[in-house]
Scaffold this active site. Sequence first.
Site, PDB file in Angstrom:
ATOM      1  N   PRO A   1      16.204 -11.599  19.009  1.00  0.00           N
ATOM      2  CA  PRO A   1      16.393 -13.010  19.333  1.00  0.00           C
ATOM      3  C   PRO A   1      17.716 -13.601  18.878  1.00  0.00           C
ATOM      4  O   PRO A   1      18.011 -14.758  19.184  1.00  0.00           O
ATOM      5  CB  PRO A   1      15.244 -13.675  18.570  1.00  0.00           C
ATOM      6  CG  PRO A   1      15.031 -12.788  17.381  1.00  0.00           C
ATOM      7  CD  PRO A   1      15.355 -11.388  17.827  1.00  0.00           C
TER       8      PRO A   1
ATOM      9  N   ASP B   1      23.188  -9.291  28.957  1.00  0.00           N
ATOM     10  CA  ASP B   1      22.811 -10.621  29.417  1.00  0.00           C
ATOM     11  C   ASP B   1      23.515 -11.704  28.608  1.00  0.00           C
ATOM     12  O   ASP B   1      24.128 -11.435  27.594  1.00  0.00           O
ATOM     13  CB  ASP B   1      21.302 -10.810  29.275  1.00  0.00           C
ATOM     14  CG  ASP B   1      20.539 -10.024  30.322  1.00  0.00           C
ATOM     15  OD1 ASP B   1      21.168  -9.532  31.258  1.00  0.00           O
ATOM     16  OD2 ASP B   1      19.310  -9.917  30.176  1.00  0.00           O
TER      17      ASP B   1
ATOM     18  N   LYS C   1      22.633 -14.666  33.585  1.00  0.00           N
ATOM     19  CA  LYS C   1      22.366 -15.749  34.525  1.00  0.00           C
ATOM     20  C   LYS C   1      22.168 -17.023  33.738  1.00  0.00           C
ATOM     21  O   LYS C   1      21.720 -17.017  32.603  1.00  0.00           O
ATOM     22  CB  LYS C   1      21.137 -15.452  35.390  1.00  0.00           C
ATOM     23  CG  LYS C   1      19.851 -15.434  34.643  1.00  0.00           C
ATOM     24  CD  LYS C   1      18.676 -15.580  35.576  1.00  0.00           C
ATOM     25  CE  LYS C   1      17.399 -15.576  34.758  1.00  0.00           C
ATOM     26  NZ  LYS C   1      16.278 -16.216  35.296  1.00  0.00           N
TER      27      LYS C   1
ATOM     28  N   GLY D   1      18.261  -9.770  25.780  1.00  0.00           N
ATOM     29  CA  GLY D   1      17.783 -10.572  24.652  1.00  0.00           C
ATOM     30  C   GLY D   1      16.314 -10.278  24.367  1.00  0.00           C
ATOM     31  O   GLY D   1      15.547  -9.946  25.273  1.00  0.00           O
ATOM     32  N   GLY D   2      15.935 -10.349  23.104  1.00  0.00           N
ATOM     33  CA  GLY D   2      14.534 -10.148  22.734  1.00  0.00           C
ATOM     34  C   GLY D   2      14.086  -8.735  23.036  1.00  0.00           C
ATOM     35  O   GLY D   2      14.711  -7.761  22.631  1.00  0.00           O
ATOM     36  N   ASP D   3      12.979  -8.631  23.780  1.00  0.00           N
ATOM     37  CA  ASP D   3      12.441  -7.342  24.199  1.00  0.00           C
ATOM     38  C   ASP D   3      12.563  -7.235  25.721  1.00  0.00           C
ATOM     39  O   ASP D   3      12.311  -8.213  26.441  1.00  0.00           O
ATOM     40  CB  ASP D   3      10.958  -7.256  23.786  1.00  0.00           C
ATOM     41  CG  ASP D   3      10.382  -5.899  24.127  1.00  0.00           C
ATOM     42  OD1 ASP D   3      10.516  -4.988  23.295  1.00  0.00           O
ATOM     43  OD2 ASP D   3       9.826  -5.742  25.234  1.00  0.00           O
TER      44      ASP D   3
ATOM     45  N   MET E   1      11.037 -20.228  28.416  1.00  0.00           N
ATOM     46  CA  MET E   1      11.780 -20.889  29.493  1.00  0.00           C
ATOM     47  C   MET E   1      11.148 -22.230  29.890  1.00  0.00           C
ATOM     48  O   MET E   1      11.135 -22.585  31.065  1.00  0.00           O
ATOM     49  CB  MET E   1      11.884 -19.965  30.727  1.00  0.00           C
ATOM     50  CG  MET E   1      12.729 -18.745  30.461  1.00  0.00           C
ATOM     51  SD  MET E   1      12.793 -17.576  31.829  1.00  0.00           S
ATOM     52  CE  MET E   1      11.428 -16.484  31.435  1.00  0.00           C
TER      53      MET E   1
ATOM     54  N   ALA F   1      16.147 -19.937  17.868  1.00  0.00           N
ATOM     55  CA  ALA F   1      15.355 -19.431  16.738  1.00  0.00           C
ATOM     56  C   ALA F   1      16.034 -18.240  16.090  1.00  0.00           C
ATOM     57  O   ALA F   1      16.583 -17.373  16.787  1.00  0.00           O
ATOM     58  CB  ALA F   1      13.965 -19.018  17.227  1.00  0.00           C
TER      59      ALA F   1
HETATM   60  N1  SAH Z   1      13.191 -10.897  26.793  1.00  0.00           N
HETATM   61  C1  SAH Z   1      13.314 -12.107  26.004  1.00  0.00           C
HETATM   62  C2  SAH Z   1      12.939 -13.336  26.792  1.00  0.00           C
HETATM   63  C3  SAH Z   1      13.872 -13.616  27.955  1.00  0.00           C
HETATM   64  S1  SAH Z   1      13.464 -15.071  28.820  1.00  0.00           S
HETATM   65  C4  SAH Z   1      12.469 -11.988  24.735  1.00  0.00           C
HETATM   66  O1  SAH Z   1      11.691 -11.046  24.607  1.00  0.00           O
HETATM   67  O2  SAH Z   1      12.599 -12.820  23.856  1.00  0.00           O
HETATM   68  C5  SAH Z   1      14.568 -16.232  28.075  1.00  0.00           C
HETATM   69  C6  SAH Z   1      13.785 -17.222  27.248  1.00  0.00           C
HETATM   70  O3  SAH Z   1      13.459 -16.630  25.986  1.00  0.00           O
HETATM   71  C7  SAH Z   1      14.530 -18.476  26.892  1.00  0.00           C
HETATM   72  O4  SAH Z   1      14.504 -19.427  27.945  1.00  0.00           O
HETATM   73  C8  SAH Z   1      13.730 -18.966  25.697  1.00  0.00           C
HETATM   74  O5  SAH Z   1      12.508 -19.539  26.101  1.00  0.00           O
HETATM   75  C9  SAH Z   1      13.399 -17.638  25.014  1.00  0.00           C
HETATM   76  N2  SAH Z   1      14.339 -17.302  23.928  1.00  0.00           N
HETATM   77  C10 SAH Z   1      15.134 -16.225  23.860  1.00  0.00           C
HETATM   78  N3  SAH Z   1      15.830 -16.221  22.685  1.00  0.00           N
HETATM   79  C11 SAH Z   1      15.431 -17.313  22.006  1.00  0.00           C
HETATM   80  C12 SAH Z   1      15.746 -17.867  20.723  1.00  0.00           C
HETATM   81  N4  SAH Z   1      16.622 -17.298  19.896  1.00  0.00           N
HETATM   82  N5  SAH Z   1      15.132 -19.016  20.361  1.00  0.00           N
HETATM   83  C13 SAH Z   1      14.236 -19.618  21.161  1.00  0.00           C
HETATM   84  N6  SAH Z   1      13.896 -19.143  22.377  1.00  0.00           N
HETATM   85  C14 SAH Z   1      14.476 -18.015  22.791  1.00  0.00           C
END
Ligand code: SAH
Length: 259
Positions: free
Chosen positions: A16, A39, A61, A92-94, A174, A203
């Site tokens: 994140p 991304d 995007k 980002g994230g997973d 989102m 976050a």
């Molecule tokens: N694959 C990602 C999500 C991608 S969709 C995951 O697993 O986290 C993108 C959305 O993820 C953003 O619109 C927001 O809702 C959330 N997001 C990603 N990073 C974030 C962060 N650091 N803090 C809060 N929301 C986050």
Amino acid sequence: MPSEHTGKVYLVGAGPGEADLLTVRAARCLAQAQVLVHDRLVDDSVLALAPRDCERVYAGKRKHVHAMSQQDLNGLLVARARAGRRVVRLKGGDCFVFGRGGEEVDALTAAGVAWEVIPGITAASGAAAALGLPLTHRDHAQALTFVTAHRRHGRLELDWSLLLRPGQTVVIYMGLSLLEDIVAGLLARGKPPATPFTVVSHATRPCQQSVSGRLDRVAALVREQRLTSPALLVMGPQPRAAAGAMAAVCNVREEYVLA
Ligand code: SAH
């Protein structure tokens, strides 16, 4: 099947925020990238772990504006892997949580390209840790729901009955730009106005901001505090503990917690 001499695509979860929330496996994989396709949400500290001379492709995007169509992107991953390159597709994230990872592995499989997934900390887990807000709790939340909010033909596409179920934590990805509509929809369908609700933006990053309070009051403060994307909406049942009390014993920062 791909031979040993063909390349491979690694779908890597960047977590994140900053690089210290990457898995060790992801960091090792990044250090060996020959092509890096990333991304918008990926932090600079993570991008810095790839070799300086690797090919870098931005595939982000913003809202509905894509730097590259999903089809072109899939084509690029396949072409580079067939050229024998180690391709890191960094998200980002997973990659498998609202990350279109599924579509990309389908395309790679159809093209006979080898792939591997390296998991990342999804935003909900990062946010829960950074807020000191457990997503499940034996006394409060026995289930956890991740949803994403979309507007189609002017209407919110959400499974409202799912969101209304008690005994669970709901995390909405989102959803910031739809916050007022989501809150209004929940209240109109009978969700108790005092339901604990937190909005957290950026976050785990140094610029993290959050607002916690009752469902019926939180939206106004979120606008007042000008929280920006990326942001998550986290709905109870467990209220966030008083951050002031927690701050004395842990690293959770005090932000806006309403009674
Ligand atoms: N694959 C990602 C999500 C991608 S969709 C995951 O697993 O986290 C993108 C959305 O993820 C953003 O619109 C927001 O809702 C959330 N997001 C990603 N990073 C974030 C962060 N650091 N803090 C809060 N929301 C986050």
